[in-house]
Write a protein that holds these residues in place. Structure first.
Motif, PDB file in Angstrom:
ATOM      1  N   SER A 237      38.635  45.468  35.711  1.00 47.92           N
ATOM      2  CA  SER A 237      39.330  46.186  36.774  1.00 47.92           C
ATOM      3  C   SER A 237      38.644  47.508  37.041  1.00 47.92           C
ATOM      4  O   SER A 237      37.988  48.078  36.152  1.00 47.92           O
ATOM      5  CB  SER A 237      40.797  46.421  36.403  1.00 47.92           C
ATOM      6  OG  SER A 237      40.905  47.243  35.261  1.00 47.92           O
TER       7      SER A 237
ATOM      8  N   TYR B 152      47.234  41.178  36.344  1.00 46.98           N
ATOM      9  CA  TYR B 152      46.896  42.170  37.367  1.00 46.98           C
ATOM     10  C   TYR B 152      47.892  42.157  38.523  1.00 46.98           C
ATOM     11  O   TYR B 152      47.558  42.520  39.652  1.00 46.98           O
ATOM     12  CB  TYR B 152      45.491  41.903  37.890  1.00 46.98           C
ATOM     13  CG  TYR B 152      44.413  42.015  36.825  1.00 46.98           C
ATOM     14  CD1 TYR B 152      44.145  43.232  36.215  1.00 46.98           C
ATOM     15  CD2 TYR B 152      43.679  40.899  36.432  1.00 46.98           C
ATOM     16  CE1 TYR B 152      43.155  43.344  35.246  1.00 46.98           C
ATOM     17  CE2 TYR B 152      42.686  41.007  35.461  1.00 46.98           C
ATOM     18  CZ  TYR B 152      42.437  42.228  34.869  1.00 46.98           C
ATOM     19  OH  TYR B 152      41.455  42.345  33.904  1.00 46.98           O
TER      20      TYR B 152
ATOM     21  N   LYS C 142      48.142  45.310  40.588  1.00 51.00           N
ATOM     22  CA  LYS C 142      46.973  45.808  41.304  1.00 51.00           C
ATOM     23  C   LYS C 142      47.129  45.597  42.810  1.00 51.00           C
ATOM     24  O   LYS C 142      47.765  44.640  43.265  1.00 51.00           O
ATOM     25  CB  LYS C 142      45.708  45.098  40.826  1.00 51.00           C
ATOM     26  CG  LYS C 142      45.321  45.418  39.383  1.00 51.00           C
ATOM     27  CD  LYS C 142      44.963  46.876  39.200  1.00 51.00           C
ATOM     28  CE  LYS C 142      44.481  47.167  37.789  1.00 51.00           C
ATOM     29  NZ  LYS C 142      44.173  48.618  37.601  1.00 51.00           N
TER      30      LYS C 142
END
Length: 271
Positions: free
Chosen positions: A131, A164, A167
């Motif tokens: 990331s 994630y 995100k």
């Protein structure tokens, strides 16, 4: 929301202190780039009867120039790093010593390297993720040591994508496209359905099909191809794909030909 005329601005020369390349909306300041990365695939280092050393030195030169002129956060090599012979992996990695940007790799069907060698060479598995800021990047393996075409591990993908969920966007890299819409694609419906139903999966990047440099849509998800920068077949030019993410949460991707008519097949979206 799409901004269809940004691409012509890529033709402008870089100016000192200029950190954006997007077209402004009427009455608004132009959006600044928050992240910029390059996707290149199918270099086939060591392939007989090809000028593979020149192909790689050219790519390194182009990317280093991009870094100086417009900025590059990282380069992703989307498979077929080498051509069949596992002993080429060391030479390929050594060749990248002149590259001035961080890079990541995926395994292609010609990267006939065992999992232990891959891990020791790159420091991560053939299935891995990373990331950067508000964005995540998930890399799925689509081959094996024999060079067979395989669907990526959907259970691993599901678990990794879930990590994630907070995100702003997830970008996925798979060497072989998971849809049979190209000659060399394979059908992986579970994988495609997973991407389709995950809102923050923004795009999937594929290599493998050297003759493909466009965007294909499955539902609402774009699947990007980047031609090739090596090998003995494919598009008439050697090139790569650029992705620019802006501070206003819009982003775009376009194919780039460093030698002529540089900007091709622009796609814009919102993260």
């Amino acid at each position: 929301m799409q901004f269809e005329r940004r691409s012509f601005l890529k033709l402008l020369p870089a100016l000192p202190g200029l950190t954006y390349l997007s077209e402004p909306e009427t009455g608004k300041s132009p959006a600044r780039i928050s992240m910029r990365f390059i996707v290149a695939s199918d270099g086939h280092y060591g392939q007989p009867d090809t000028d593979f050393k020149t192909f790689h030195s050219d790519l390194i030169s182009w990317v280093n120039k991009e870094k100086l002129q417009k900025g590059v956060d990282f380069l992703f090599f989307n498979g077929d790093l080498i051509h069949d012979d596992p002993t080429l992996l060391y030479d390929f990695k050594s060749t990248l010593g002149n590259l001035r940007v961080p890079y990541y790799v995926s395994r292609g069907n010609h990267d006939k390297v065992g999992l232990d060698v891959w891990q020791s060479t790159w420091g991560y598995s053939t299935n891995h993720s990373f990331s950067k800021g508000e964005y995540a990047f998930v890399v799925g393996d689509t081959s094996n040591e024999k060079g067979e075409y395989v669907c990526p591990d959907v259970n691993w993908l599901r678990t990794e994508i879930a990590k994630y969920s907070d995100k702003k966007g997830i970008f996925v890299f798979l060497h072989i496209t998971p849809a049979k819409w190209t000659v060399h694609g394979i059908e992986c419906k579970e994988v495609i359905d997973l991407f389709e139903k995950t809102p923050n999966v923004k795009a999937i990047f594929n290599g493998h099909d050297h003759d493909q440099d466009s965007t294909k849509m499955y539902g609402k998800k774009p699947y990007f191809f980047d031609g090739h920068f090596g090998g003995n077949w494919g598009t008439a030019y050697k090139g790569y794909r650029i992705v620019e993410i802006y501070e206003d949460s819009t982003w775009q991707s376009y194919q780039y030909n460093p030698t002529a008519a540089p900007v091709l097949n622009t796609y814009s979206g919102k993260s």
